[in-house]
Design a protein around this motif. Structure first.
Motif, PDB file in Angstrom:
ATOM      1  N   LEU A 225      44.419  31.715  45.654  1.00 25.97           N
ATOM      2  CA  LEU A 225      43.799  31.452  44.370  1.00 25.97           C
ATOM      3  C   LEU A 225      43.991  29.887  44.155  1.00 25.97           C
ATOM      4  N   ARG A 226      44.986  29.489  44.356  1.00 24.78           N
ATOM      5  CA  ARG A 226      45.123  27.941  44.230  1.00 24.78           C
ATOM      6  C   ARG A 226      44.157  27.071  45.030  1.00 24.78           C
ATOM      7  N   LEU A 227      43.822  27.563  46.097  1.00 20.02           N
ATOM      8  CA  LEU A 227      43.022  27.024  47.284  1.00 20.02           C
ATOM      9  C   LEU A 227      41.621  26.851  46.733  1.00 20.02           C
ATOM     10  N   VAL A 228      41.202  28.134  45.914  1.00 17.54           N
ATOM     11  CA  VAL A 228      39.949  28.248  45.580  1.00 17.54           C
ATOM     12  C   VAL A 228      39.894  27.427  44.326  1.00 17.54           C
ATOM     13  N   GLU A 229      40.855  27.249  43.327  1.00 21.78           N
ATOM     14  CA  GLU A 229      40.748  26.386  42.138  1.00 21.78           C
ATOM     15  C   GLU A 229      40.930  24.974  42.427  1.00 21.78           C
ATOM     16  N   THR A 230      41.751  24.547  43.257  1.00 19.45           N
ATOM     17  CA  THR A 230      41.674  23.139  43.728  1.00 19.45           C
ATOM     18  C   THR A 230      40.556  22.552  44.309  1.00 19.45           C
ATOM     19  N   HIS A 231      40.089  23.219  45.224  1.00 17.56           N
ATOM     20  CA  HIS A 231      38.865  22.688  45.811  1.00 17.56           C
ATOM     21  C   HIS A 231      37.621  22.749  44.963  1.00 17.56           C
ATOM     22  N   ALA A 232      37.619  23.583  44.122  1.00 23.66           N
ATOM     23  CA  ALA A 232      36.351  23.639  43.066  1.00 23.66           C
ATOM     24  C   ALA A 232      36.417  22.494  42.052  1.00 23.66           C
ATOM     25  N   LYS A 233      37.506  21.851  42.177  1.00 20.61           N
ATOM     26  CA  LYS A 233      37.648  20.516  41.114  1.00 20.61           C
ATOM     27  C   LYS A 233      37.263  19.385  41.997  1.00 20.61           C
ATOM     28  N   GLN A 281      46.307  47.280  52.162  1.00 19.77           N
ATOM     29  CA  GLN A 281      47.713  46.963  52.280  1.00 19.77           C
ATOM     30  C   GLN A 281      48.187  45.843  51.181  1.00 19.77           C
ATOM     31  N   THR A 282      47.435  44.683  51.152  1.00 20.46           N
ATOM     32  CA  THR A 282      47.730  43.638  50.391  1.00 20.46           C
ATOM     33  C   THR A 282      47.523  43.925  48.959  1.00 20.46           C
ATOM     34  N   ALA A 283      46.364  45.033  48.746  1.00 16.77           N
ATOM     35  CA  ALA A 283      46.182  45.455  47.246  1.00 16.77           C
ATOM     36  C   ALA A 283      47.601  46.223  46.761  1.00 16.77           C
ATOM     37  N   GLU A 284      47.711  47.210  47.565  1.00 18.23           N
ATOM     38  CA  GLU A 284      49.121  47.959  47.429  1.00 18.23           C
ATOM     39  C   GLU A 284      50.373  47.210  47.196  1.00 18.23           C
ATOM     40  N   ASP A 285      50.427  46.091  47.777  1.00 18.98           N
ATOM     41  CA  ASP A 285      51.783  44.893  47.418  1.00 18.98           C
ATOM     42  C   ASP A 285      51.784  44.555  46.154  1.00 18.98           C
ATOM     43  N   LEU A 286      50.412  44.227  45.809  1.00 16.36           N
ATOM     44  CA  LEU A 286      50.133  43.428  44.445  1.00 16.36           C
ATOM     45  C   LEU A 286      49.655  44.269  43.211  1.00 16.36           C
ATOM     46  N   GLU A 287      49.750  45.602  43.676  1.00 14.63           N
ATOM     47  CA  GLU A 287      49.532  46.796  42.318  1.00 14.63           C
ATOM     48  C   GLU A 287      50.134  46.513  41.177  1.00 14.63           C
ATOM     49  N   HIS A 288      51.525  46.194  41.379  1.00  9.76           N
ATOM     50  CA  HIS A 288      52.375  46.205  40.295  1.00  9.76           C
ATOM     51  C   HIS A 288      52.700  44.916  39.637  1.00  9.76           C
ATOM     52  N   ASP A 289      51.970  43.823  40.226  1.00 14.74           N
ATOM     53  CA  ASP A 289      52.408  42.553  39.734  1.00 14.74           C
ATOM     54  C   ASP A 289      51.499  42.123  38.663  1.00 14.74           C
ATOM     55  N   PRO A 290      51.987  41.766  37.666  1.00 14.37           N
ATOM     56  CA  PRO A 290      51.283  41.491  36.513  1.00 14.37           C
ATOM     57  C   PRO A 290      50.730  40.052  36.671  1.00 14.37           C
ATOM     58  N   ALA A 291      50.980  39.239  37.575  1.00 16.90           N
ATOM     59  CA  ALA A 291      50.225  38.095  37.723  1.00 16.90           C
ATOM     60  C   ALA A 291      48.673  38.089  38.320  1.00 16.90           C
ATOM     61  N   PHE A 292      48.392  39.289  38.859  1.00 18.44           N
ATOM     62  CA  PHE A 292      47.179  39.336  39.544  1.00 18.44           C
ATOM     63  C   PHE A 292      46.386  40.769  38.965  1.00 18.44           C
ATOM     64  N   ARG A 293      45.060  40.601  39.017  1.00 24.76           N
ATOM     65  CA  ARG A 293      43.917  41.546  38.771  1.00 24.76           C
ATOM     66  C   ARG A 293      43.419  42.009  39.863  1.00 24.76           C
ATOM     67  N   LEU A 308      36.143  49.906  55.634  1.00 25.27           N
ATOM     68  CA  LEU A 308      37.315  49.469  54.857  1.00 25.27           C
ATOM     69  C   LEU A 308      36.821  49.459  53.250  1.00 25.27           C
ATOM     70  N   ALA A 309      37.949  49.747  52.361  1.00 21.93           N
ATOM     71  CA  ALA A 309      37.576  49.664  51.105  1.00 21.93           C
ATOM     72  C   ALA A 309      38.597  48.494  50.379  1.00 21.93           C
ATOM     73  N   PRO A 310      38.010  47.475  50.572  1.00 18.71           N
ATOM     74  CA  PRO A 310      38.907  46.146  50.088  1.00 18.71           C
ATOM     75  C   PRO A 310      38.756  45.974  48.604  1.00 18.71           C
ATOM     76  N   PHE A 311      39.702  45.065  48.161  1.00 21.11           N
ATOM     77  CA  PHE A 311      39.835  44.690  46.556  1.00 21.11           C
ATOM     78  C   PHE A 311      39.453  42.913  46.584  1.00 21.11           C
ATOM     79  N   THR A 312      38.961  42.705  45.394  1.00 19.68           N
ATOM     80  CA  THR A 312      38.909  41.428  45.001  1.00 19.68           C
ATOM     81  C   THR A 312      40.355  41.260  44.323  1.00 19.68           C
ATOM     82  N   VAL A 313      40.529  39.998  44.266  1.00 19.56           N
ATOM     83  CA  VAL A 313      41.981  39.431  43.604  1.00 19.56           C
ATOM     84  C   VAL A 313      41.717  38.474  42.872  1.00 19.56           C
ATOM     85  N   SER A 314      42.180  38.455  41.426  1.00 17.43           N
ATOM     86  CA  SER A 314      41.998  37.296  40.423  1.00 17.43           C
ATOM     87  C   SER A 314      43.179  37.289  39.798  1.00 17.43           C
TER      88      SER A 314
END
Length: 316
Positions: A225-233, A281-293, A308-314
């Motif tokens: 997320l920081r990479l996307v945000e940094t380069h967008a600027k 697998q990454t989505a499962e790791d992040l599932e209960h982390d309040p920092a991510f949607r 594969l059934a992937p997820f977007t992360v924001s």
């Protein structure tokens, strides 16, 4: 050619005085065995009667052979060490030589004066660069050895991130070479800063893309997320897209391989500009982390890996 020879000797900082057979004889090995080590270091074979080698070449060959005879490593492992050194230092040397050439260009030094200017440059920079090279390598080795000392290499599990610039090939045909070089420098430099300062490790950069790893999925997601945000600027920078995949990897020669790496790369190619696409697998790791949607997307066909059934992360 005379100018090239004088410049090379200025950077070697000692005269060439031996042939390959003489070096091998002083090291106490057949020349074919000596050449195996030189090729591993990235040096081409030279003619038998060519006087190309210095006292340092003799000492380096003795050092490599000593590591084998002392039982520190077997010969195949020493050859792997030599190859990794050769690859890393070749890229480092090319980049430093390019920067030196740019400095002479900017200073307006004419071509006829370049050899003398390069010799003066060698006297000024080689001792300092040599110190910095050993310092940087030793710090990196300390960090890597400390990490791997408590890790089972055969069961290494990390989260792999792969980020690339959208439409980079098309853009590269629309801007000048100087502008393209500046864009790549900004992308690689800022990407490395983001990854390392937030707990990840850069594996490699490829001009328009960066491969990184993190020990935890939440660290990798934050970096993405920081990479996307940094380069967008950054003005004039194409949009970034990121793929994340968690799982086992194979570490070899400072690089990572395996299905997890391939999956991260494939997900990057499927991600929309400005988004992060993560495997289940990454989505499962992040599932209960309040920092991510997390948001599930339609099943995708991933080349070579099936559906594969992937997820977007924001950010939440």
């Amino acid at each position: 050619m005379a100018g090239e020879e004088s410049v090379a000797e200025a950077f070697l900082r000692e005269p060439r005085r031996y042939t390959s057979h003489q070096v091998a004889e002083m090291a106490g090995v057949p020349v074919y065995r000596a050449r195996r080590f030189w090729r591993a270091l990235g040096f081409a074979n030279v003619a038998d009667d060519a006087v190309e080698f210095t006292d340092s070449d003799v000492e380096a060959l003795k050092t490599l052979l000593g590591m084998v005879s002392d039982g520190v490593y077997d010969e195949e492992h020493v050859l792997l060490i030599a190859r990794s050194l050769g690859r890393a230092t070749a890229r480092l040397a090319e980049s430093q030589a390019e920067l030196g050439a740019e400095a002479l260009d900017q200073a307006g030094v004419p071509l006829a004066e370049r050899p003398r200017a390069w010799r003066r440059r060698a006297e000024r920079v080689v001792p300092d660069l040599a110190k910095l090279l050993v310092y940087s390598w030793q710090r990196q080795l300390a960090a890597a050895a400390g990490r791997l000392a408590v890790q089972d290499l055969h069961a290494a599990r990390v989260t792999v991130g792969f980020a690339d610039l959208v439409g980079f090939t098309r853009l590269s045909r629309q801007i000048t070479e100087t502008e393209l070089a500046a864009l790549v420098d900004r992308f690689e430099g800022r990407s490395a800063d983001v990854v390392t300062s937030h707990g990840g490790r850069v594996v490699k950069t490829l001009g328009d893309s960066v491969l990184f790893v993190a020990d935890k999925s939440h660290v990798a997601a934050d970096i993405g997320l920081r990479l996307v945000e940094t380069h967008a600027k950054t003005r004039g920078m194409p949009e970034l897209r990121v793929g994340l995949a968690a799982g086992p990897v194979v570490w070899r020669m400072g690089d990572v391989f395996g299905t997890t790496v391939n999956l991260a790369s494939r997900l990057t190619a499927l991600a929309l500009p400005g988004t992060i696409l993560a495997d289940p697998q990454t989505a499962e790791d992040l599932e209960h982390d309040p920092a991510f949607r997390l948001r599930a997307v339609d099943r995708l066909s991933v080349r070579g890996l099936g559906e594969l059934a992937p997820f977007t992360v924001s950010r939440a």
